[in-house]
Design an enzyme around this catalytic site. Sequence first.
Site, PDB file in Angstrom:
ATOM      1  N   TYR A   1       2.719   0.390 -11.468  1.00 37.40           N
ATOM      2  CA  TYR A   1       2.216  -0.307 -10.479  1.00 37.40           C
ATOM      3  C   TYR A   1       0.715  -1.211 -11.230  1.00 37.40           C
ATOM      4  O   TYR A   1       0.456  -2.382 -11.122  1.00 37.40           O
ATOM      5  CB  TYR A   1       1.593   0.280  -9.344  1.00 37.40           C
ATOM      6  CG  TYR A   1       0.583  -0.254  -8.468  1.00 37.40           C
ATOM      7  CD1 TYR A   1       1.074  -1.258  -7.404  1.00 37.40           C
ATOM      8  CD2 TYR A   1      -0.791  -0.048  -8.539  1.00 37.40           C
ATOM      9  CE1 TYR A   1       0.095  -1.776  -6.675  1.00 37.40           C
ATOM     10  CE2 TYR A   1      -1.658  -0.621  -7.678  1.00 37.40           C
ATOM     11  CZ  TYR A   1      -1.190  -1.620  -6.793  1.00 37.40           C
ATOM     12  OH  TYR A   1      -2.194  -2.118  -5.825  1.00 37.40           O
TER      13      TYR A   1
ATOM     14  N   GLY B   1       3.895 -11.781   1.794  1.00 38.22           N
ATOM     15  CA  GLY B   1       3.609 -10.317   1.956  1.00 38.22           C
ATOM     16  C   GLY B   1       2.325 -10.157   3.015  1.00 38.22           C
ATOM     17  O   GLY B   1       1.662  -9.354   2.981  1.00 38.22           O
TER      18      GLY B   1
ATOM     19  N   SER C   1      -5.692  -5.750  -8.225  1.00 34.02           N
ATOM     20  CA  SER C   1      -6.327  -4.415  -8.090  1.00 34.02           C
ATOM     21  C   SER C   1      -7.022  -3.968  -9.147  1.00 34.02           C
ATOM     22  O   SER C   1      -6.935  -4.321 -10.192  1.00 34.02           O
ATOM     23  CB  SER C   1      -5.032  -3.452  -7.880  1.00 34.02           C
ATOM     24  OG  SER C   1      -5.247  -1.962  -7.637  1.00 34.02           O
TER      25      SER C   1
ATOM     26  N   THR D   1       2.551  -9.866   6.711  1.00 31.61           N
ATOM     27  CA  THR D   1       2.748  -9.269   7.867  1.00 31.61           C
ATOM     28  C   THR D   1       1.812  -8.235   8.500  1.00 31.61           C
ATOM     29  O   THR D   1       2.042  -7.926   9.609  1.00 31.61           O
ATOM     30  CB  THR D   1       4.314  -8.985   8.176  1.00 31.61           C
ATOM     31  OG1 THR D   1       4.651  -7.792   7.563  1.00 31.61           O
ATOM     32  CG2 THR D   1       4.982 -10.203   8.063  1.00 31.61           C
TER      33      THR D   1
ATOM     34  N   GLY E   1      -1.595  -5.412   6.918  1.00 29.71           N
ATOM     35  CA  GLY E   1      -2.671  -5.134   6.000  1.00 29.71           C
ATOM     36  C   GLY E   1      -3.615  -6.252   5.304  1.00 29.71           C
ATOM     37  O   GLY E   1      -3.979  -7.020   6.008  1.00 29.71           O
ATOM     38  N   ILE E   2      -3.898  -6.230   4.038  1.00 25.97           N
ATOM     39  CA  ILE E   2      -4.817  -7.303   3.408  1.00 25.97           C
ATOM     40  C   ILE E   2      -4.060  -8.766   3.798  1.00 25.97           C
ATOM     41  O   ILE E   2      -5.056  -9.515   4.134  1.00 25.97           O
ATOM     42  CB  ILE E   2      -4.884  -6.817   2.067  1.00 25.97           C
ATOM     43  CG1 ILE E   2      -5.794  -5.800   1.821  1.00 25.97           C
ATOM     44  CG2 ILE E   2      -5.426  -8.119   1.022  1.00 25.97           C
ATOM     45  CD1 ILE E   2      -5.857  -5.418   0.350  1.00 25.97           C
TER      46      ILE E   2
END
Length: 264
Positions: free
Chosen positions: A154, A14, A141, A16, A18-19
């Site tokens: 989440y 994942g 998180s 591509t 952001g973090i």
Amino acid sequence: MQIDLSGKRAIVTGSTAGIGLAIVEGLARAGAEVVINGRKQDTVDAAIKAVKEKVSDARLSGVAADLSSAEGTQKLIDAVPEVDILVNNLGIYEETPFFDIEDDAWEEMFQVNVMSGVRLSRHYAKGMKERGWGRIQFISSESALNIPTAMMHYGVSKAALQGLSRGLAKVLAETGVTVNSILPGPTRTEGVQEMLEEHAKERDVSVDEMETLFLEENRASSLIMRLATPEEVANLCVYTASPQASATTGAALRVEGGIVESIT
């Protein structure tokens, strides 16, 4: 401290934007060969171009694969059979009241946020163990500790990553392979920026004012009272991937600006 990852190959899922993209850049700067992953080939290609514009000698490749399924995960494994560093960054989030979260939403959250990391770690950890060196990270998180009522599924999925990370670290004890979870707080990614802009329009305030309001209303315990940058999160990930972090394993490493009210 000079972190040198020359000769190491990494996958960041994942990644591509952001973090994830910031982690790719950080690992590339340290000399690692990095595999970028996203669902679509055009976004993977764009990410490779963006990193190479900043790190001219970056050694990058990309695999477009949807890791929310076993089939998509296998596509990535087939393309890249072995790595030294695995960063399970892929994750989704969605604001939905608890009583409105249907079974399929819970299932999707776990397939993307948890099972993608389970499947990849199950494969890549074997080779790491045989070679006597490896680094596995799960991007969790602070919501794993402060479960948000607005998106409970989440928070629960991120809490699951804590248990997964600790358990796998025990499985790989004394092998030279470390496993850790990284706990970012609110971070200035593209998605968060869009959310702030939307709320700023609704409340007729500037985006900077909205950031302050968001933190005051949702993360009042923050000690930095600002959003972290993706690069700040990536810095911890790069260190944790390094040879210098050889005694750091089974840990939940926080980069959340002091939001969590705990000294442990």
